[in-house]
Enzyme design. Structure first.
Site, PDB file in Angstrom:
ATOM      1  N   CYS A   1      14.167  11.434   5.317  1.00  0.00           N
ATOM      2  CA  CYS A   1      14.214  10.968   6.577  1.00  0.00           C
ATOM      3  C   CYS A   1      15.519  11.105   6.994  1.00  0.00           C
ATOM      4  CB  CYS A   1      13.955   9.549   6.610  1.00  0.00           C
ATOM      5  SG  CYS A   1      14.816   8.532   5.423  1.00  0.00           S
TER       6      CYS A   1
ATOM      7  N   LYS B   1       0.936  -1.046  -0.020  1.00  0.00           N
ATOM      8  CA  LYS B   1       0.021  -0.073  -0.041  1.00  0.00           C
ATOM      9  C   LYS B   1       0.881   1.238  -0.056  1.00  0.00           C
ATOM     10  CE  LYS B   1      -1.712   2.905   2.935  1.00  0.00           C
ATOM     11  NZ  LYS B   1      -1.444   4.093   2.137  1.00  0.00           N
TER      12      LYS B   1
ATOM     13  N   GLU C   1      10.901   1.806   9.630  1.00  0.00           N
ATOM     14  CA  GLU C   1      11.857   2.522   8.980  1.00  0.00           C
ATOM     15  C   GLU C   1      11.308   4.050   9.297  1.00  0.00           C
ATOM     16  OE1 GLU C   1      14.949   2.411   8.222  1.00  0.00           O
ATOM     17  OE2 GLU C   1      14.935   0.409   8.092  1.00  0.00           O
TER      18      GLU C   1
ATOM     19  N   GLU D   1      10.972  16.509  13.981  1.00  0.00           N
ATOM     20  CA  GLU D   1      11.048  16.334  12.613  1.00  0.00           C
ATOM     21  C   GLU D   1      10.478  17.510  12.033  1.00  0.00           C
ATOM     22  OE1 GLU D   1       9.910  12.664  10.460  1.00  0.00           O
ATOM     23  OE2 GLU D   1      11.900  12.560   9.521  1.00  0.00           O
TER      24      GLU D   1
HETATM   25  P1  NAP Z   1       3.184   8.731   7.297  1.00  0.00           P
HETATM   26  O1  NAP Z   1       1.896   9.397   7.612  1.00  0.00           O
HETATM   27  O2  NAP Z   1       3.488   7.762   8.874  1.00  0.00           O
HETATM   28  O3  NAP Z   1       2.453   7.414   6.185  1.00  0.00           O
HETATM   29  C1  NAP Z   1       3.261   6.255   6.016  1.00  0.00           C
HETATM   30  C2  NAP Z   1       2.304   5.252   5.140  1.00  0.00           C
HETATM   31  O4  NAP Z   1       1.500   4.858   6.217  1.00  0.00           O
HETATM   32  C3  NAP Z   1       1.465   5.851   4.208  1.00  0.00           C
HETATM   33  O5  NAP Z   1       1.172   5.150   3.153  1.00  0.00           O
HETATM   34  C4  NAP Z   1       0.240   6.249   4.977  1.00  0.00           C
HETATM   35  O6  NAP Z   1      -0.805   6.154   4.259  1.00  0.00           O
HETATM   36  C5  NAP Z   1       0.158   4.980   5.887  1.00  0.00           C
HETATM   37  N1  NAP Z   1      -0.569   4.954   6.878  1.00  0.00           N
HETATM   38  C6  NAP Z   1      -0.787   6.169   7.795  1.00  0.00           C
HETATM   39  N2  NAP Z   1      -1.680   5.758   8.850  1.00  0.00           N
HETATM   40  C7  NAP Z   1      -1.540   4.389   8.876  1.00  0.00           C
HETATM   41  C8  NAP Z   1      -1.925   3.158   9.908  1.00  0.00           C
HETATM   42  N3  NAP Z   1      -2.525   3.788  10.906  1.00  0.00           N
HETATM   43  N4  NAP Z   1      -1.871   2.003   9.761  1.00  0.00           N
HETATM   44  C9  NAP Z   1      -1.227   1.787   8.411  1.00  0.00           C
HETATM   45  N5  NAP Z   1      -0.824   2.581   7.447  1.00  0.00           N
HETATM   46  C10 NAP Z   1      -0.908   3.954   7.857  1.00  0.00           C
HETATM   47  O7  NAP Z   1       4.670   9.149   6.928  1.00  0.00           O
HETATM   48  P2  NAP Z   1       4.619   9.897   5.578  1.00  0.00           P
HETATM   49  O8  NAP Z   1       3.900  11.388   5.832  1.00  0.00           O
HETATM   50  O9  NAP Z   1       3.859   9.341   4.165  1.00  0.00           O
HETATM   51  O10 NAP Z   1       6.302   9.929   5.442  1.00  0.00           O
HETATM   52  C11 NAP Z   1       7.031  10.782   6.099  1.00  0.00           C
HETATM   53  C12 NAP Z   1       7.517  10.183   7.236  1.00  0.00           C
HETATM   54  O11 NAP Z   1       8.153   9.101   6.751  1.00  0.00           O
HETATM   55  C13 NAP Z   1       8.720  10.908   8.044  1.00  0.00           C
HETATM   56  O12 NAP Z   1       8.566  11.042   9.399  1.00  0.00           O
HETATM   57  C14 NAP Z   1      10.042  10.322   7.582  1.00  0.00           C
HETATM   58  O13 NAP Z   1      11.299  10.506   8.311  1.00  0.00           O
HETATM   59  C15 NAP Z   1       9.658   8.932   7.245  1.00  0.00           C
HETATM   60  N6  NAP Z   1      10.557   8.322   6.672  1.00  0.00           N
HETATM   61  C16 NAP Z   1      11.467   7.184   7.164  1.00  0.00           C
HETATM   62  C17 NAP Z   1      12.339   6.783   6.249  1.00  0.00           C
HETATM   63  C18 NAP Z   1      13.367   5.876   6.764  1.00  0.00           C
HETATM   64  O14 NAP Z   1      14.025   5.067   5.895  1.00  0.00           O
HETATM   65  N7  NAP Z   1      13.555   5.589   8.026  1.00  0.00           N
HETATM   66  C19 NAP Z   1      12.387   7.097   4.994  1.00  0.00           C
HETATM   67  C20 NAP Z   1      11.408   7.993   4.372  1.00  0.00           C
HETATM   68  C21 NAP Z   1      10.346   8.434   5.242  1.00  0.00           C
HETATM   69  P3  NAP Z   1      -1.395   7.658   3.768  1.00  0.00           P
HETATM   70  O15 NAP Z   1      -0.237   8.441   3.194  1.00  0.00           O
HETATM   71  O16 NAP Z   1      -2.401   7.302   2.599  1.00  0.00           O
HETATM   72  O17 NAP Z   1      -1.801   8.378   4.818  1.00  0.00           O
END
Ligand code: NAP
Length: 485
Positions: free
Chosen positions: A289, A179, A254, A387
């Site tokens: 990230c 997803k 991650e 962050e």
């Molecule tokens: P996010 O809001 O946590 O969403 C990530 C994914 O999870 C999306 O597909 C989201 O769907 C889905 N999601 C949201 N709530 C969920 C739930 N309760 N259960 C299952 N899935 C759920 O993160 P983002 O805003 O897309 O990405 C930014 C974040 O990712 C930042 O904190 C960044 O640091 C982190 N990141 C970490 C890494 C690493 O390798 N450590 C790499 C890249 C990014 P929707 O988007 O459709 O809501």
């Protein structure tokens, strides 16, 4: 212009059991480059989440039973097709994400095909062991795939970060339900179509669209065996809880970061260093990230270095992701830009000084945030704690080695860190003392090799992607005992 966004025709369907299906509730997908509707995408219903997991469950045994070399061959064909469709995939990616087209061509597509080849080659290279036992018995270990892997990926590097999950999971013999983020759904669908075209059997790689609720339904599904997630720490915690409540599924996470650039007075070549630090917080407009979002600098060179960083920041060019002159892409959406703005304003209210930037910029219908440097904050300032996920560098000064390392260590995050010094002993001592899953010395940023494991300490994650650990986590081991009569 690298491409005409009006000429791109993105795929909007789900891929379940090898079939293209329309999702049920329609939701608009926008382009951040011009705040315009691209097209609506149907999100998966609960029944479709179930169908995708059941399709994966059905396909998993056959995929696992395939000769490992054959699996490697199919992943290599998949990689070739990714390369052959580089421009199409890059257009789909740049249309709705903040990824600049030329970077997607030069890097993202090659990472996807590269990880497919890299992890594909692991398929027949993981041996078990014969363990020491008395002569009247034989015990050996075998490795088996988990079965059905649920993969959930974010919007900032949509193709790269989903491939870090599906490539090793498939190579290990699992079936996958991916997803992607609701904001950037298109490239994932096309990748699943290319997997089918490569000959990967129907049901082995499924893609469903939807928001967090769809992700939650996938994580909670009783027939999912393993959950692999990249995204924010808050969502990671929810996913871990959901996986625990619905069968104690294994998870790997991650998560977010707040990476320090720890710079000592003796750091070499300030021009090169300033350019690197500026890039570390402005690449992808800071929506990274592992962004180097905190500059922890020894007092003796702080003024000279920050002046050079500000100069580099001033030279950056905003633009749509398809604009050939752009090196600062838009912020993904209004919610995210409002959050960046509110953190900057709150820091200023707390006493931070704006060295440069500090404001949002409207440009040809899209929203950008000016490359920003803040200084003079207390260690517990919001700009240090949170962050920000935007082009905002928080500067802190120090005098002694101990003080510098203490500031570099963040209370909650530990994804990546950089240390800059000409003294190898100082560099090594700092690298040992910093609590972080990755430490770069006189460098910043991931290179395009796949061998080094990547993953955070503390609230930045659990487990590793990439390298051998990024493959082995998709296997479980079994000890088989044989009694010798
Ligand atoms: P996010 O809001 O946590 O969403 C990530 C994914 O999870 C999306 O597909 C989201 O769907 C889905 N999601 C949201 N709530 C969920 C739930 N309760 N259960 C299952 N899935 C759920 O993160 P983002 O805003 O897309 O990405 C930014 C974040 O990712 C930042 O904190 C960044 O640091 C982190 N990141 C970490 C890494 C690493 O390798 N450590 C790499 C890249 C990014 P929707 O988007 O459709 O809501």
């Amino acid at each position: 212009m690298y491409f005409d966004p009006d000429q791109v025709n993105p795929p909007t369907h789900l891929i379940i059991g090898g079939e293209r299906c329309a999702g049920v509730t329609l939701n608009d997908v926008h382009s951040p480059s011009r705040h315009a509707l691209v097209r609506p995408v149907g999100w998966a219903s609960d029944a479709q989440v179930d169908q995708a997991v059941q399709a994966a469950r059905l396909a998993a045994p056959g995929w696992a039973a395939l000769a490992p070399r054959e699996r490697a061959g199919l992943l290599a064909r998949f990689a070739d097709l990714v390369d052959a469709h580089a421009e199409e995939l890059a257009r789909l990616e740049s249309l709705v994400s903040a990824r600049i087209y030329s970077e997607v061509i030069a890097r993202d597509v090659k990472v996807v095909s590269g990880v497919l080849r890299y992890f594909g080659e692991f398929a027949d290279k993981i041996d078990g062991a014969v363990t020491p036992t008395p002569r009247n018995s034989l015990s050996f270990t075998v490795h088996e795939p988990h079965g059905v892997v649920a993969a959930i990926s974010p919007w900032n590097f949509p193709m790269i970060l989903s491939s870090w999950k599906f490539a090793p999971a498939l190579a290990a013999g699992n079936a996958v339900v991916l997803k992607p983020s609701e904001l950037t759904p298109f490239s994932a669908t096309r990748l699943a179509e290319l997997a089918l075209e490569a000959g990967i059997p129907a049901g082995v790689f499924n893609v469903i669209h939807g928001d967090g609720a769809v992700g939650d339904a996938l994580v909670r599904h009783r027939s999912v065996d393993y959950v692999t997630f990249t995204g924010s720490s808050a969502t990671g915690a929810r996913i871990m809880a959901a996986a625990a409540e619905t069968g104690l599924k294994q998870v790997s996470l991650e998560l977010g970061g707040k990476g320090p650039q720890l710079v000592f007075d003796d750091a070499a070549d300030l021009d090169r260093l300033a350019a690197m630090i500026a890039r570390g917080i402005t690449y992808n407009s800071g929506q990274v990230c592992f962004a180097g979002s905190r500059l922890v600098v020894q007092r003796g060179i702080a003024a000279r270095l920050t002046a050079k960083i500000a100069e580099t920041m001033h030279g950056l060019q905003f633009g749509e992701t398809w604009n050939t002159a752009a090196n600062m892409p838009p912020i993904i959406n209004e919610r995210q830009i409002a959050r960046i703005d509110s953190i900057v304003q709150a820091s200023v209210a707390e006493g931070a000084k704006v060295v440069c930037g500090g404001e949002r910029i409207a440009h040809d219908g899209a929203s950008f945030f000016a490359p920003t440097m803040l200084s003079g904050m207390a260690p517990d300032s919001i700009a240090i704690r949170e962050e920000i996920f935007g082009p905002v560098l928080a500067v802190q000064e120090f005098d002694s080695f101990e003080e510098g390392v203490a500031l570099a260590n963040h209370a909650e995050y530990g994804l990546t860190a950089s240390v800059h010094t000409r003294d190898i002993n100082q560099a090594f001592k700092a690298a040992q003392a910093i609590e972080s899953g990755t430490v770069w010395i006189n460098d910043w940023g991931r290179r395009t090799d796949f061998t080094a494991p990547f993953g955070g300490y503390k609230r930045s994650g659990l487990g590793k992607d990439m390298g051998r650990p990024g493959f082995e986590k998709y296997l479980k081991s079994k000890a088989i005992w044989l009694e010798i009569e």
